[in-house]
Design a protein around this motif. Structure first.
Motif, short mmCIF file in Angstrom:
data_model
loop_
_atom_site.label_atom_id
_atom_site.label_comp_id
_atom_site.label_asym_id
_atom_site.label_seq_id
_atom_site.Cartn_x
_atom_site.Cartn_y
_atom_site.Cartn_z
N ARG A 1 -21.29 64.18 24.55
CA ARG A 1 -19.49 64.73 24.42
C ARG A 1 -19.54 63.11 23.67
O ARG A 1 -20.19 61.72 22.81
N VAL B 1 -11.62 64.42 24.40
CA VAL B 1 -12.60 64.39 24.44
C VAL B 1 -13.53 65.73 24.07
O VAL B 1 -13.78 66.77 24.46
N THR B 2 -14.55 66.05 22.86
CA THR B 2 -15.02 66.94 22.49
C THR B 2 -16.67 66.91 23.04
O THR B 2 -17.00 65.85 23.10
N LEU B 3 -16.24 68.42 24.06
CA LEU B 3 -18.17 68.80 24.48
C LEU B 3 -18.83 69.06 23.98
O LEU B 3 -18.51 70.34 23.43
N GLN C 1 -18.98 74.38 22.02
CA GLN C 1 -17.78 73.14 21.64
C GLN C 1 -16.69 73.87 22.76
O GLN C 1 -16.48 75.13 22.55
N ILE D 1 -17.96 61.09 32.53
CA ILE D 1 -17.38 60.88 31.45
C ILE D 1 -16.52 59.71 32.11
O ILE D 1 -16.18 59.85 32.93
#
Length: 713
Positions: free
Chosen positions: A228, A241-243, A282, A312
């Motif tokens: 992340r 949040v970029t997963l 993504q 997270i």
């Protein structure tokens, strides 16, 4: 006697100059089954033409044969006929024009030196229903001893790798078709297979067969790797949040994935679970400031992978720190990153790297590391002349620690452009040179230092070098009022690039010098003012007379003596002078006079002028004022006339008065007689028998009237 000596001497010289061929050594023999028997030796080259002869003697029956060769064909010789298996003696003889020399005798067992041809692989295929295995089929070499078992060596690698792995096995059967099952492979992976073989007693292996490619069976995908990227939080605590996820490290290259299922929820409330299905790798998550759990699985036609989970942390959660130091270096064709940890329990790490630029990077590259404290990457996977940010995150169970970051170039070059400089604070002998950093995309390496080059007009070049953290420099000891040219060079490990040239000229006088001059002048004026004020305070009367001089009182002037008693009685000068001392009498009041009085006044004034003229002609020029102060005679009364009455101007002497007379007249008369002619009757009417007028005020403008009157005379 002498004849024998002359005959033997050339023979001795010839014998001493003879050069025999080198003795053959390092003899090696190979039996190519059913083809030939070949021997080689050294040296491979001779200084002169040499004949070789190889003698082969059977150990069992003492039969012998030979093989001939020359130095032109090299140091080898082959026996074309095949012979039976057994032991042999080998000796090599070398001969040239000067003589012959033989090698030592060597012993050879043909079973040990037999060499056969490589096998021919026919197919590499997976076996239906058996995972991670391929079956290799080949044919036994035709030119191999039928009575001998064969040893095999199999090597294999993945299609995208250069690293071979080897497996040894033996086949005792003499069947033409041979098979071998290679297990322990990866699913959905393409492999390259090659074989070589040797007779069981032989020490010599055949050559490698031509490589053959095969692919293992497909199966359900492996659990993906998760990561992340935490974005800055907003004011209300929400954050993005970029997963990120990708195939697991070590997963088959040909692994097929049809899609991904993602679900996430707060740590203590699974009722708020959100599920997403996507084919991308993504996903942007919009979360609150709480702790969240994210789960991802991948699937294909054969099934689903295991669940991959990632925690997270909450926005206010503090992460642990364990990385103490990090270093980076290049080794051959790889970039190596090493770090030190203060927590031995941490054995999992996440390495993240992306290009360092002024804009937000569009993609992040990342890779997990286990049971190691170093990470390597091939240099060709990174762009040259680009600066990369490399960060390492420690991972302890489900928690991610604080990262440690470092920057690196896989290859450096000179900067694309030079620094943009400008000149500031130009002085007489000093100037400040400032410049801006080169944009990151155009540096092409770490800037190690800056060099400032400057040159006076038609002068010598000078340079100053500063480290990369300094973006300005003060040049000193310059020449006053001189033109200079300056430029700044940025240097990396590969070289430097100059910026544009700029020109400036030093000042002829500095601001400090101007301030000193102004301070001196201002100080002098201030001192003068202070002295003046002090003098005024000490002697105020003199200062008053100096700044505001007294206007002389014509009534007290000694310029002349009034003769006529009637005139004195009429004027009554003492009373007139006393009237001047009062503030109210400074304003002239209208007065009246009789006509007889006016006539007498005019006649007396004419007699007065005549006397002054007579006395002036008989005296030398002197101060007739009779005192230190110049006092002017003013008219005893400023007459005002009444409208309606006339006044006849008496005759005036045509004689031009002397200089003293002019002074007198300038003090006595203010207006021409034409004006007095109109005013006197009015004054005469108002006068009583004892005085000409009630009040009189000093008028300094009488001087102008007298001067004007005298000019008419």
């Amino acid at each position: 006697m002498w004849a024998w000596a002359l005959w033997i001497l050339p023979l001795l010289c010839k014998f001493s100059l003879a050069v025999l061929p080198a003795k053959p050594e390092n003899i090696s023999c190979i039996l190519y089954y059913m083809q030939n028997f070949t021997c080689t030796w050294s040296p491979e080259e001779e200084a002169s033409f040499t004949w070789y002869k190889v003698n082969r003697i059977s150990y069992e029956d003492q039969k012998n044969d030979s093989c001939n060769s020359t130095s032109e064909n090299g140091a080898s010789c082959s026996f074309p006929r095949t012979i039976s298996i057994g032991n042999y003696y080998i000796q090599v003889e070398a001969q040239n024009a000067d003589g012959i020399i033989a090698s030592d005798i060597t012993h050879w067992n043909l079973d040990d030196i037999i060499k056969i041809e490589p096998p021919n692989i026919s197919s590499v295929k997976p076996v239906l229903g058996i995972k991670r295995m391929v079956q290799i089929k080949w044919k036994r070499p035709l030119l191999a001893p039928v009575s001998s078992d064969l040893n095999y060596m199999l090597r294999f690698r993945t299609a995208n790798s250069a690293c071979w792995m080897e497996v040894n096995f033996t086949r005792e059967d003499i069947d033409s078709e041979q098979t071998y099952n290679l297990t322990g492979l990866q699913a959905s992976t393409e492999y390259v297979i090659a074989l070589q073989c040797a007779a069981k007693e032989s020490q010599l292996w055949s050559g490698w067969s031509q490589g053959k490619m095969g692919t293992t069976e497909e199966e359900a995908p492996l659990s993906p790797d998760l990561w992340r990227v935490l974005r800055p939080a907003k004011v209300d605590g929400s954050r993005t949040v970029t997963l990120l996820w990708k195939k697991a490290k070590g997963a088959p290259i040909l692994e097929k994935t049809l899609g991904y299922n993602i679900w996430y929820s707060p740590e203590n409330n699974t009722n708020l679970t959100v599920t997403v299905n996507t084919t991308n790798q993504q996903l942007e998550l919009y979360l609150e400031d709480k702790t969240y759990w994210v789960s991802v699985i991948s699937y294909n036609s054969l099934g689903e992978s295991a669940v991959a989970t990632l925690r997270i942390p909450a926005l206010d959660e503090k992460s642990f720190q364990c990385i103490e130091a990090m270093q980076i270096y290049l080794m051959q064709d790889q970039l190596v990153v090493e770090w030190q940890s203060s927590i031995p329990e941490v054995d999992s790490w996440m390495v993240e790297w992306f290009p360092d630029s002024t804009t937000e990077p569009s993609t992040f590259s990342w890779e997990s590391v286990s049971r190691a404290r170093n990470w390597t990457i091939q240099q060709d996977k990174l762009k040259p002349f680009w600066c990369y940010n490399i960060s390492v995150y420690p991972m302890l169970q489900d928690r991610v620690g604080q990262s440690y970051s470092i920057q690196a170039y896989v290859k450096e070059s000179t900067p694309l452009i030079g620094p943009v400089a400008k000149v500031e604070n130009i002085g007489v002998k000093t100037v400040t040179i400032t410049w801006k950093e080169i944009p990151k995309e155009q540096r092409h390496g770490f800037v190690s230092n800056y060099t400032i080059f400057y040159q006076a007009e038609d002068g010598k070049d000078f340079s100053k070098t500063v480290n990369s953290s300094i973006l300005q420099y003060d040049l000193e000891s310059l020449t006053r009022k001189t033109s200079y040219t300056v430029q700044v060079m940025a240097s990396t490990s590969a070289g430097g690039t100059n910026g544009t040239r700029i020109n400036f000229k030093t000042l002829s006088i500095s601001i400090f010098e101007i301030c000193i001059i102004i301070s001196l002048v201002g100080g002098s004026l201030l001192i003068l003012i202070i002295l003046t004020v002090a003098y005024g305070l000490k002697k105020p009367i003199k200062l008053k007379h100096l700044c505001w001089p007294d206007v002389p009182n014509p009534a007290k002037s000694s310029i002349a003596t009034w003769h006529e008693d009637d005139f004195k009685d009429k004027l009554n000068l003492n009373e007139f002078d006393d009237s001047l001392n009062t503030e109210e009498d400074r304003i002239l009041k209208p007065c009246s006079a009789s006509k007889d009085f006016i006539d007498k006044l005019v006649v007396n004034f004419e007699n007065f002028l005549e006397e002054i003229s007579t006395e002036e002609s008989g005296k030398p020029q002197e101060n007739i004022l009779g005192g230190e102060k110049n006092e002017y005679v003013t008219s005893p009364c400023r007459p005002y006339y009444c409208y309606g009455e006339s006044f006849v101007e008496p005759p005036i002497s045509s004689e031009i008065p002397s200089r003293k007379s002019q002074h007198l007249c300038s003090g006595m008369l203010e207006r021409p007689f034409s004006e007095a002619e109109e005013q006197l009757p009015c004054c005469a009417q108002s006068l009583g028998p004892d005085h000409l007028c009630e009040d009189r005020a000093r008028n300094q403008y009488m001087e102008n009237s007298v001067i004007t009157r005298m000019s008419h005379i």
